[in-house]
Design an enzyme around this catalytic site. Structure first.
Site, PDB file in Angstrom:
ATOM      1  N   LYS A 283       0.831  -1.203   0.000  1.00 46.20           N
ATOM      2  CA  LYS A 283       0.000   0.000   0.000  1.00 46.20           C
ATOM      3  C   LYS A 283       0.870   1.260   0.000  1.00 46.20           C
ATOM      4  O   LYS A 283       1.707   1.446   0.884  1.00 46.20           O
ATOM      5  CB  LYS A 283      -0.892   0.020   1.245  1.00 46.20           C
TER       6      LYS A 283
HETATM    7  C1  E4P Z   1      -8.186  -0.236   3.879  1.00 46.30           C
HETATM    8  O1  E4P Z   1      -7.541  -0.447   2.905  1.00 46.30           O
HETATM    9  C2  E4P Z   1      -8.327   1.109   4.479  1.00 46.30           C
HETATM   10  O2  E4P Z   1      -7.149   1.486   5.081  1.00 46.30           O
HETATM   11  C3  E4P Z   1      -9.479   1.059   5.453  1.00 46.30           C
HETATM   12  O3  E4P Z   1     -10.595   0.550   4.767  1.00 46.30           O
HETATM   13  C4  E4P Z   1      -9.808   2.389   6.096  1.00 46.30           C
HETATM   14  O4  E4P Z   1     -11.009   2.272   6.812  1.00 46.30           O
HETATM   15  P1  E4P Z   1     -11.527   3.353   7.868  1.00 46.30           P
HETATM   16  O5  E4P Z   1     -11.819   4.600   7.114  1.00 46.30           O
HETATM   17  O6  E4P Z   1     -12.763   2.754   8.433  1.00 46.30           O
HETATM   18  O7  E4P Z   1     -10.435   3.532   8.860  1.00 46.30           O
END
Ligand code: E4P
Length: 296
Positions: free
Chosen positions: A92
């Site tokens: 990521k």
């Molecule tokens: C996943 O890839 C993201 O980091 C995650 O879905 C973020 O979710 P949130 O906005 O509920 O923290």
């Protein structure tokens, strides 16, 4: 649509994998923190991460912690080389890591490009606009992660709605309903020239959208459309999912993947009529039917 589980909690991952519905997993530093905290800080990620990767049938997204191109490339290579022998891994990279005004806003994009060229699958994260998604696809990201829930929060707060008062973290945001409310307001106030009406309406609706995007689901829809228009190979990975209705919407929109927290997976399986149905079917089992199964 592929389902990824949005957690770093090994127990949740193992449980959901047993249901046969998990195609991958996503983590981020906050999810890792939650997993570490839950275990009283007593885990070594070097051992813990392979446990996750071995259980999950598809890619597990691991996020870098740097914000500069050089360090992100190094960290991505490190994560990929260290963990990809246990299973599939995606790295990521935030689309734009610049925090200071006037700083370099392309560190993320250049990192995506370098990693993609090196054959490392990138999940380009923290995407909040279709134009960011377009850039990520051009740079070669394997996945783009539009943050649906957080965009809903942003729009609602811009509209003057208070988190925890006017809406809860997991509440569905119906941006179509908001558009209808705005239209009704415009119709009620209608007076003046066309030009004046347009200017007033545009001003009035400005808080209801973010550069033309009214909510998280619409963000996902627009990215899916743009990618389809030009045949980009980048997969749309709807992220920051807060409720089952959002899952339905992003599936309908043609998102390739949704990454879903454990509590939302639980919400997806439930319906009161299913409970009612299973109760009545169970109550109607006659002895002759039970008898049949005694021959098994
Ligand atoms: C996943 O890839 C993201 O980091 C995650 O879905 C973020 O979710 P949130 O906005 O509920 O923290």
């Amino acid at each position: 649509m592929k389902i990824f589980i949005d957690t770093a909690d090994l127990e949740e991952i193992k449980t959901a994998c047993c249901w046969g519905i998990v195609d991958g997993a996503t983590t981020n530093p906050s999810l890792i923190k939650r997993a570490v905290d839950k275990r009283g800080g007593k885990i070594t990620l070097e051992d813990y991460i392979p446990e996750i990767i071995k259980v999950v049938p598809g890619p597990v997204s691991l996020e870098v912690i740097g914000v500069k191109e050089k360090e992100m490339v190094k960290q991505a290579e490190f994560l990929y080389n260290k963990f990809s022998s246990y299973g599939k891994v995606a790295i990521k990279i935030p689309i734009n890591t610049c925090i200071e005004k006037g700083g370099d806003e392309y560190e993320g994009l250049r990192t995506v490009k370098q990693l993609a060229d090196a054959g490392i699958p990138v999940n380009c994260t923290l995407c909040f606009s279709p134009t960011q998604a377009l850039l990520a696809a051009k740079a070669g990201a394997a996945y783009i992660s539009p943050f649906a829930g957080r965009l809903d929060d942003y729009v609602r707060v811009n509209l003057g709605m208070k988190s925890g008062v006017d809406f809860g973290r997991d509440d569905y945001y119906d941006s179509d309903l908001m558009k209808q409310i705005l239209m009704r307001e415009v119709n009620l106030k209608e007076k003046g020239t066309i030009a004046q009406l347009y200017v007033d309406s545009a001003k009035g609706s400005a808080a209801a959208h973010d550069s033309g995007v009214y909510g998280g689901v619409e963000l996902v829809k627009k990215i899916v459309t743009i990618y389809k228009n030009y045949g980009y190979k980048t997969e749309v990975l709807a992220a920051s999912i807060r409720n089952a209705r959002q899952v339905m919407d992003v599936a309908e929109a043609g998102s390739h993947v949704a990454t879903i927290p454990f509590n939302v997976l639980n919400e997806m399986i439930r319906h009161p009529k299913t409970v009612e149905g299973i109760k009545s079917f169970t109550a109607d089992i006659v002895p002759a039917y039970t008898e049949l199964f005694s021959k098994m």
